[in-house]
Design an enzyme around this catalytic site. Structure first.
Site, short mmCIF file in Angstrom:
data_model
loop_
_atom_site.label_atom_id
_atom_site.label_comp_id
_atom_site.label_asym_id
_atom_site.label_seq_id
_atom_site.Cartn_x
_atom_site.Cartn_y
_atom_site.Cartn_z
CG ASP A 157 -2.24 0.58 0.67
OD1 ASP A 157 -2.43 1.63 0.15
OD2 ASP A 157 -2.69 1.49 2.17
CE LYS A 159 -2.98 5.05 0.56
NZ LYS A 159 -4.84 4.14 0.61
CG ASN A 162 -0.05 4.75 3.02
OD1 ASN A 162 -0.88 5.65 3.94
ND2 ASN A 162 -0.31 3.90 2.75
CG ASP A 175 -1.77 2.13 6.68
OD1 ASP A 175 -1.86 0.73 7.20
OD2 ASP A 175 -2.70 2.54 6.13
CB THR A 208 -5.81 4.72 -2.62
OG1 THR A 208 -5.90 5.34 -1.69
CG2 THR A 208 -6.70 5.84 -4.09
#
Ligand code: ADE
Length: 322
Positions: A157, A159, A162, A175, A208
């Site tokens: 994840d 992005k 994060n 995260d 997302t």
């Protein structure tokens, strides 16, 4: 062969620093050892607060997770994975997990405080980044990803939301709630993916949609290369000011990703375009930085990173973000 008599290995997570006799002994902490300050962020199952250690005065980010909510929504496994994955990390580009404790209602994870918030905010405010700034953040993200993978973890994840920034504007990736821990003995990494093939329940859709890798959308197992796809998305975003596969609905975003429907703004730097095109490749093994293409070492050699001193990135002065 080694004798196994007498020496029982303890099935706990005990390390040297848990031993009071150890010079680096870190005292256990619990809820009342901190004074809690402003809320930094809120997720579906958690709130992140500033926490001040009463013993030392040091500030942390304390992630408080609601136990009842986690159990009710069947997220226990992911909360444990986040803790276990974070515990394996020891790197300046990744939030450190200092202590975990609990009370009747909540679990608490005490993390590095990244006072300058999300890279996302800076991209929104300042993009397109100049070449030097984008290169600096891309290099730090790549080194953090390299460390994550070296510890047998895939983040899944990555992005800009994060990627947090500390006091000195260096990154701290956070995260790990979507992470995957690769079993140490898995010679074939393709074998153990009960959860990945199960697209309906796959939690990777929780995040997302824009950064999801095409292999995940094809219900293939996620490998390390998924984080390289996400890196390609972040590099694109720093130069373009928006993520590469934007659309009105998640469905349309997924269509664009699956078809690699990728277009660049006119003023997009040529060398950035080249690295993004080599990262946003549908076939994971053909992605620059994949094991098959020479690993992360090969990615570091790309002209996009020309002039980066990989040894001193973390001690260097971050470019001014204004
Ligand atoms: N928001 C979520 N995690 C954070 C952290 N570690 N530091 C600052 N803000 C955060």
């Amino acid at each position: 062969s080694k004798s196994t008599t007498m020496t029982q290995s303890t099935p706990t997570t005990t390390t040297d620093v848990d031993n009071p006799a150890h010079p680096l002994y870190r005292h256990r902490r619990t809820v009342v050892d901190f004074e809690y300050g402003p809320v930094l962020g809120e997720g579906s199952y958690s709130t992140v607060l500033v926490g001040k250690d009463k013993k030392t005065g040091k500030h942390y980010a304390v992630k408080k997770l609601d136990k009842a909510h986690i159990v009710k929504n069947d997220k226990v496994k992911y909360v444990m994975i986040e803790r276990d994955a974070l515990s394996k990390m020891n790197h300046p580009g990744i939030v450190r997990l200092y202590w975990t404790f609990k009370d009747n209602r909540s679990l608490y994870y005490v993390l590095d405080l990244a006072r300058n918030g999300e890279l996302y905010t800076y991209i929104r405010r300042l993009a397109p980044f100049d070449m030097n700034t984008a290169q600096f953040y891309a290099a730090e993200i790549l080194l953090a990803i390299e460390h994550i993978h070296s510890r047998g973890v895939i983040h899944r994840d990555i992005k800009p939301e994060n990627i947090l920034l500390d006091d000195n504007l260096h990154i701290k990736i956070t995260d790990f709630g979507s992470a995957k821990i690769i079993p140490p003995d898995s010679a074939s990494k393709k074998s153990d993916d009960s959860e990945d093939g199960n697209a309906g329940r796959s939690r990777s859709f929780v995040g997302t949609a824009e950064y999801v890798s095409p292999e995940l959308l094809r219900s293939e197992p996620t490998l390390q290369e998924a984080d390289l796809w996400a890196l390609g998305c972040v590099i694109y975003q720093m130069h373009a000011g928006r993520s590469p596969f934007k659309a009105a609905t998640d469905y349309l975003i997924f269509q664009k990703i699956k078809n690699r429907d990728l277009a660049f703004p006119e003023d997009f730097p040529e060398v950035a375009k080249d690295i993004v095109e080599k990262l946003l490749v549908l076939e994971p093994s053909a992605r620059l930085g994949s094991e098959a293409t020479g690993g992360i070492e090969a990615l570091k050699q790309h002209p996009y990173f020309e002039g980066v001193d990989w040894e001193t990135v973390w001690e260097s002065q971050a470019p001014p973000l204004k």
